[in-house]
Enzyme design. Structure first.
Site, mmCIF file in Angstrom:
data_model
loop_
_atom_site.group_PDB
_atom_site.id
_atom_site.type_symbol
_atom_site.label_atom_id
_atom_site.label_comp_id
_atom_site.label_asym_id
_atom_site.label_seq_id
_atom_site.Cartn_x
_atom_site.Cartn_y
_atom_site.Cartn_z
ATOM 1 N N GLY A 15 0.674 -0.958 -0.209
ATOM 2 C CA GLY A 15 0.019 0.063 0.033
ATOM 3 C C GLY A 15 0.740 1.407 -0.056
ATOM 4 O O GLY A 15 1.638 1.390 -0.900
ATOM 5 N N ASP A 50 8.952 -6.920 13.684
ATOM 6 C CA ASP A 50 7.427 -6.801 14.104
ATOM 7 C C ASP A 50 7.312 -5.642 15.082
ATOM 8 O O ASP A 50 8.029 -5.512 16.257
ATOM 9 C CB ASP A 50 7.283 -8.085 14.838
ATOM 10 C CG ASP A 50 5.786 -8.061 15.551
ATOM 11 O OD1 ASP A 50 4.976 -7.129 15.230
ATOM 12 O OD2 ASP A 50 5.401 -9.105 16.065
ATOM 13 N N TYR A 157 -8.882 1.478 16.367
ATOM 14 C CA TYR A 157 -8.372 2.228 15.228
ATOM 15 C C TYR A 157 -8.441 3.912 15.425
ATOM 16 O O TYR A 157 -7.421 4.621 15.289
ATOM 17 C CB TYR A 157 -8.788 1.898 14.203
ATOM 18 C CG TYR A 157 -8.144 2.452 12.630
ATOM 19 C CD1 TYR A 157 -7.158 1.868 12.442
ATOM 20 C CD2 TYR A 157 -8.557 3.564 11.956
ATOM 21 C CE1 TYR A 157 -6.106 2.246 11.041
ATOM 22 C CE2 TYR A 157 -7.907 3.998 10.999
ATOM 23 C CZ TYR A 157 -6.958 3.480 10.450
ATOM 24 O OH TYR A 157 -6.235 3.715 9.310
#
Ligand code: NAI
Length: 259
Positions: A15, A50, A157
């Site tokens: 993306g 990560d 979020y």
């Protein structure tokens, strides 16, 4: 403009991060691509990490060279993922990586955080207590924090992006003596693999938003704005949040304030 700069891009496997890494390299930067996944079309040096894991971030910081000119914090999880993971990656991991990396940044370096139109509620008084409390939030405390402040489901979020915008503003001058600055970019809906997650989560509201917009954004709408904020052309832009959303933020503001 970016020639001679070494820039770390997180989320570089997909993306917006993938397109940003490509564009920075096209414009002459040495790119270090960071992601939990191997990028399908690797740009520059690739380091796997990560960003929800403190030890993994420590190893990443060790592996990175000193004298970095930029950090683009683009890695993020969508609202369909577990709330604790979203807060860990989008906020706690991002902040930890950034603060750990500051000693390895060159004077005059630029940090760019990918926030979101979803963070536009940062100034809502109802959000303030949790945002304030997140200032010192550590990886091990995320579960208790989410339980205490009712951060569950998709709220994770929105919260992560609200807190990120506030953190960016709060640190407008933290590293000013060294010329290091930090800004945020807030896209509206962008056509990437996680767009479907947003549409799924937001349901009718997202459909309404998509009707209002002429088209969804594309990674190539966002990457040049990140590149500008990483370049010396934006040297006096500090601690701000730049909406890149086809006018959606203005639309919300006009509706909110009756214009
Ligand atoms: P994407 O899913 O295409 O890319 C996100 C990248 O982050 C992936 O390569 C993924 O592997 C990486 N990532 C996720 N968790 C990670 C972890 N624990 N450690 C390391 N890397 C990890 O998503 P997209 O759309 O490119 O999103 C990039 C940023 O833009 C995110 O922060 C997102 O919240 C934000 N954004 C996206 C919008 C959209 O509509 N696509 C709208 C507004 C903001």
């Amino acid at each position: 403009m970016l020639k001679g700069k070494t820039i770390v891009v997180t989320g570089a496997a997909s993306g917006i991060g993938e397109r940003t890494a490509e564009l920075l390299a096209e414009r002459g930067a040495e790119v270090i691509s960071v992601d939990i996944h191997q990028p399908p079309r690797p740009v520059g040096r690739v380091v796997t990490a990560d960003l929800s894991d403190k030890a993994s971030i420590d190893r990443l910081v060790e592996a990175l060279p000193a004298g970095l000119h930029g950090l683009a914090n683009i890695a993020g999880l969508p609202p369909t993922r577990p709330a604790q993971a979203v807060v860990a990656v989008n906020l706690v991991g991002l902040k930890y990586l950034t603060t750990r990396l500051v000693p390895k940044l060159a004077d005059g370096a630029s940090i760019v955080n990918l926030a979101s139109l979803a963070g536009l509620g940062w100034a809502d008084p109802a959000a303030k207590a949790a945002i304030d409390a997140s200032a010192e939030l550590d990886f091990g405390d995320v579960a208790a924090f989410c339980a205490k402040y009712g951060i569950e489901g998709a709220r994770s979020y929105f919260f992560s992006k609200e807190a990120l915008i506030v953190w960016t503003m709060r640190n407008r001058w933290t590293w000013r003596a060294r010329g290091i600055r930090m800004n945020a970019v807030s896209p509206g809906p962008v056509q990437t693999p996680i767009l479907k997650d947003f549409l799924e989560t937001l349901g009718a509201r997202a459909e309404e938003d998509m009707r209002t917009m002429d088209r969804p954004g594309r990674p190539q709408d966002i990457a040049p704005v990140v590149a500008f904020l990483l370049s010396d052309d934006s040297a006096w832009i500090r601690g701000t949040n730049v909406p890149v959303d086809g006018g959606m933020y203005s639309n919300v503001l006009c509706q909110m304030h009756g214009f």
